[in-house]
Design a protein around this motif. Sequence first.
Motif, mmCIF file in Angstrom:
data_model
loop_
_atom_site.group_PDB
_atom_site.id
_atom_site.type_symbol
_atom_site.label_atom_id
_atom_site.label_comp_id
_atom_site.label_asym_id
_atom_site.label_seq_id
_atom_site.Cartn_x
_atom_site.Cartn_y
_atom_site.Cartn_z
ATOM 1 N N PHE A 86 0.836 -1.193 0.000
ATOM 2 C CA PHE A 86 0.000 0.000 0.000
ATOM 3 C C PHE A 86 0.877 1.251 0.000
ATOM 4 C CE2 PHE A 86 0.621 -1.555 4.236
ATOM 5 C CZ PHE A 86 0.806 -0.452 5.049
ATOM 6 N N LEU A 87 0.318 2.309 -0.587
ATOM 7 C CA LEU A 87 1.035 3.573 -0.744
ATOM 8 C C LEU A 87 0.219 4.673 -0.078
ATOM 9 C CD1 LEU A 87 2.846 4.700 -3.945
ATOM 10 C CD2 LEU A 87 1.510 6.335 -2.643
ATOM 11 N N CYS A 88 0.880 5.451 0.770
ATOM 12 C CA CYS A 88 0.202 6.484 1.546
ATOM 13 C C CYS A 88 0.791 7.858 1.267
ATOM 14 C CB CYS A 88 0.308 6.194 3.043
ATOM 15 S SG CYS A 88 -0.365 4.595 3.524
ATOM 16 N N LEU A 89 -0.050 8.879 1.411
ATOM 17 C CA LEU A 89 0.351 10.269 1.236
ATOM 18 C C LEU A 89 0.491 10.927 2.601
ATOM 19 C CD1 LEU A 89 0.847 12.562 -0.860
ATOM 20 C CD2 LEU A 89 -1.571 13.155 -0.578
ATOM 21 N N PHE A 90 1.556 11.701 2.774
ATOM 22 C CA PHE A 90 1.832 12.372 4.048
ATOM 23 C C PHE A 90 1.251 13.769 4.041
ATOM 24 C CE2 PHE A 90 4.967 15.062 6.465
ATOM 25 C CZ PHE A 90 4.504 14.721 7.721
ATOM 26 N N ASN A 91 0.447 14.076 5.054
ATOM 27 C CA ASN A 91 -0.113 15.414 5.248
ATOM 28 C C ASN A 91 0.625 16.079 6.396
ATOM 29 O OD1 ASN A 91 -1.697 17.690 5.965
ATOM 30 N ND2 ASN A 91 -3.525 16.745 5.069
ATOM 31 N N GLU A 92 1.477 17.029 6.050
ATOM 32 C CA GLU A 92 2.334 17.644 7.073
ATOM 33 C C GLU A 92 1.539 18.482 8.052
ATOM 34 O OE1 GLU A 92 6.518 20.210 7.314
ATOM 35 O OE2 GLU A 92 5.505 19.867 5.392
ATOM 36 N N VAL A 93 0.473 19.121 7.605
ATOM 37 C CA VAL A 93 -0.314 19.992 8.480
ATOM 38 C C VAL A 93 -1.012 19.172 9.564
ATOM 39 C CG1 VAL A 93 -2.218 21.635 8.593
ATOM 40 C CG2 VAL A 93 -0.648 21.670 6.636
ATOM 41 N N ASP A 94 -1.695 18.107 9.138
ATOM 42 C CA ASP A 94 -2.423 17.275 10.099
ATOM 43 C C ASP A 94 -1.562 16.187 10.711
ATOM 44 O OD1 ASP A 94 -4.652 18.757 9.440
ATOM 45 O OD2 ASP A 94 -5.340 17.339 7.924
ATOM 46 N N ALA A 155 9.059 2.227 3.203
ATOM 47 C CA ALA A 155 10.072 3.085 2.583
ATOM 48 C C ALA A 155 9.488 4.477 2.361
ATOM 49 C CB ALA A 155 10.538 2.500 1.248
ATOM 50 N N PRO A 156 10.276 5.529 2.600
ATOM 51 C CA PRO A 156 9.762 6.892 2.422
ATOM 52 C C PRO A 156 9.708 7.279 0.944
ATOM 53 C CG PRO A 156 12.066 6.966 3.050
ATOM 54 C CD PRO A 156 11.662 5.510 3.078
ATOM 55 N N LEU A 157 8.751 8.137 0.621
ATOM 56 C CA LEU A 157 8.655 8.730 -0.713
ATOM 57 C C LEU A 157 9.104 10.186 -0.595
ATOM 58 C CD1 LEU A 157 5.138 7.433 -1.838
ATOM 59 C CD2 LEU A 157 7.347 6.380 -2.219
ATOM 60 N N LYS A 158 10.155 10.527 -1.327
ATOM 61 C CA LYS A 158 10.706 11.874 -1.230
ATOM 62 C C LYS A 158 10.989 12.442 -2.613
ATOM 63 C CE LYS A 158 12.901 11.332 3.313
ATOM 64 N NZ LYS A 158 14.164 11.472 4.081
ATOM 65 N N ILE A 159 10.737 13.732 -2.754
ATOM 66 C CA ILE A 159 11.090 14.482 -3.950
ATOM 67 C C ILE A 159 11.910 15.682 -3.519
ATOM 68 C CG2 ILE A 159 10.219 15.921 -5.825
ATOM 69 C CD1 ILE A 159 9.866 13.044 -6.419
ATOM 70 N N GLU A 160 13.187 15.682 -3.880
ATOM 71 C CA GLU A 160 14.101 16.760 -3.508
ATOM 72 C C GLU A 160 14.056 17.019 -1.999
ATOM 73 O OE1 GLU A 160 13.107 20.103 -5.890
ATOM 74 O OE2 GLU A 160 13.832 19.190 -7.763
ATOM 75 N N GLN A 162 11.856 16.509 0.049
ATOM 76 C CA GLN A 162 10.531 16.766 0.598
ATOM 77 C C GLN A 162 9.786 15.449 0.761
ATOM 78 O OE1 GLN A 162 7.991 19.175 -1.823
ATOM 79 N NE2 GLN A 162 6.277 19.124 -0.388
ATOM 80 N N ILE A 163 9.252 15.197 1.957
ATOM 81 C CA ILE A 163 8.538 13.964 2.249
ATOM 82 C C ILE A 163 7.128 14.062 1.690
ATOM 83 C CG2 ILE A 163 7.712 12.426 4.063
ATOM 84 C CD1 ILE A 163 9.915 13.599 5.869
ATOM 85 N N ILE A 164 6.744 13.103 0.860
ATOM 86 C CA ILE A 164 5.405 13.120 0.300
ATOM 87 C C ILE A 164 4.586 11.898 0.707
ATOM 88 C CG2 ILE A 164 6.101 14.517 -1.669
ATOM 89 C CD1 ILE A 164 6.109 12.013 -3.371
ATOM 90 N N GLY A 165 5.211 10.860 1.236
ATOM 91 C CA GLY A 165 4.452 9.680 1.642
ATOM 92 C C GLY A 165 5.338 8.491 1.937
ATOM 93 N N ALA A 166 4.745 7.299 1.836
ATOM 94 C CA ALA A 166 5.484 6.067 2.127
ATOM 95 C C ALA A 166 4.892 4.915 1.330
ATOM 96 C CB ALA A 166 5.445 5.750 3.615
ATOM 97 N N LEU A 167 5.755 3.981 0.974
ATOM 98 C CA LEU A 167 5.360 2.739 0.300
ATOM 99 C C LEU A 167 5.657 1.592 1.261
ATOM 100 C CD1 LEU A 167 4.406 1.255 -2.276
ATOM 101 C CD2 LEU A 167 6.793 1.205 -3.016
ATOM 102 N N CYS A 168 4.634 0.802 1.585
ATOM 103 C CA CYS A 168 4.774 -0.228 2.614
ATOM 104 C C CYS A 168 4.298 -1.576 2.104
ATOM 105 C CB CYS A 168 3.971 0.139 3.860
ATOM 106 S SG CYS A 168 4.245 1.820 4.473
ATOM 107 N N ALA A 195 6.901 9.080 -9.992
ATOM 108 C CA ALA A 195 5.630 8.889 -10.680
ATOM 109 C C ALA A 195 4.577 9.853 -10.162
ATOM 110 C CB ALA A 195 5.160 7.448 -10.503
ATOM 111 N N MET A 196 4.495 9.992 -8.834
ATOM 112 C CA MET A 196 3.512 10.894 -8.250
ATOM 113 C C MET A 196 3.790 12.332 -8.641
ATOM 114 S SD MET A 196 3.158 9.173 -4.457
ATOM 115 C CE MET A 196 2.066 10.471 -3.881
ATOM 116 N N GLN A 197 5.059 12.707 -8.650
ATOM 117 C CA GLN A 197 5.413 14.078 -9.036
ATOM 118 C C GLN A 197 5.062 14.332 -10.498
ATOM 119 O OE1 GLN A 197 6.180 16.408 -7.192
ATOM 120 N NE2 GLN A 197 7.331 17.989 -8.292
#
Length: 210
Positions: A86-94, A155-160, A162-168, A195-197
């Motif tokens: 499963f792939l999740c998106l990280f919401n930094e605000v919440d 595993a973390p998903l990062k673009i430059e 910046q944390i955008i999510g995780a693949l588990c 891919a997400m970017q």
Amino acid sequence: PVEANGLDEIQLLEENFDQMRAQLQDSREQSQLWTNQLEQRVSQRTQELEALYTVSREISSRLSIDDVLCSITQKTRELLNCDVAFLCLFNEVDQTMSLLSSSGPDGAIARQNSLVHATTTGRVLAGDQALRCDQGCRGYCDIVASPYQASHIAAPLKIERQIIGALCVGSKLPEQFGEEAINALTKLANVAAVAMQNARLYDQAERLAT
């Protein structure tokens, strides 16, 4: 000529030959074991490269983010031979993780959201490669059902940076994932982040064009 000085010397020679035979047998079995392990690693690495190639090709051929994410979780599950990916998106605000895509049985996903805790999830997002969280995720990851956390790596998903999510991935079997699986998941997570970017940029371009 070899002179035999009594039965004791013949017995000693017999024991030495038998010991040599046993050592040669052990060496042969060890060599066969190494050969089998090498063939298995080559086969696994070939599957890994094929999966990465397939995902990369699909990224360029169909930029719909839903299709791309579905392909990533499916290929991840097939490659790592796990029960659920499963792939999740990280919401930094919440400070939450939201499920975007999954591949596996219906009962493997318990919830769509999970709070980010500083212990296990925080270590995963702060790192650069996949980590084992078999025990640490119990009580922290609310997305994957508890039976599928017997073996669990993320595993973390990062673009430059910046944390955008995780693949588990998760499995009902304990100690299901070794170092090869950790390396493979790290590479797939890097592909997923790109891919997400790309999909986001493509959607933005479509909206601007409209």
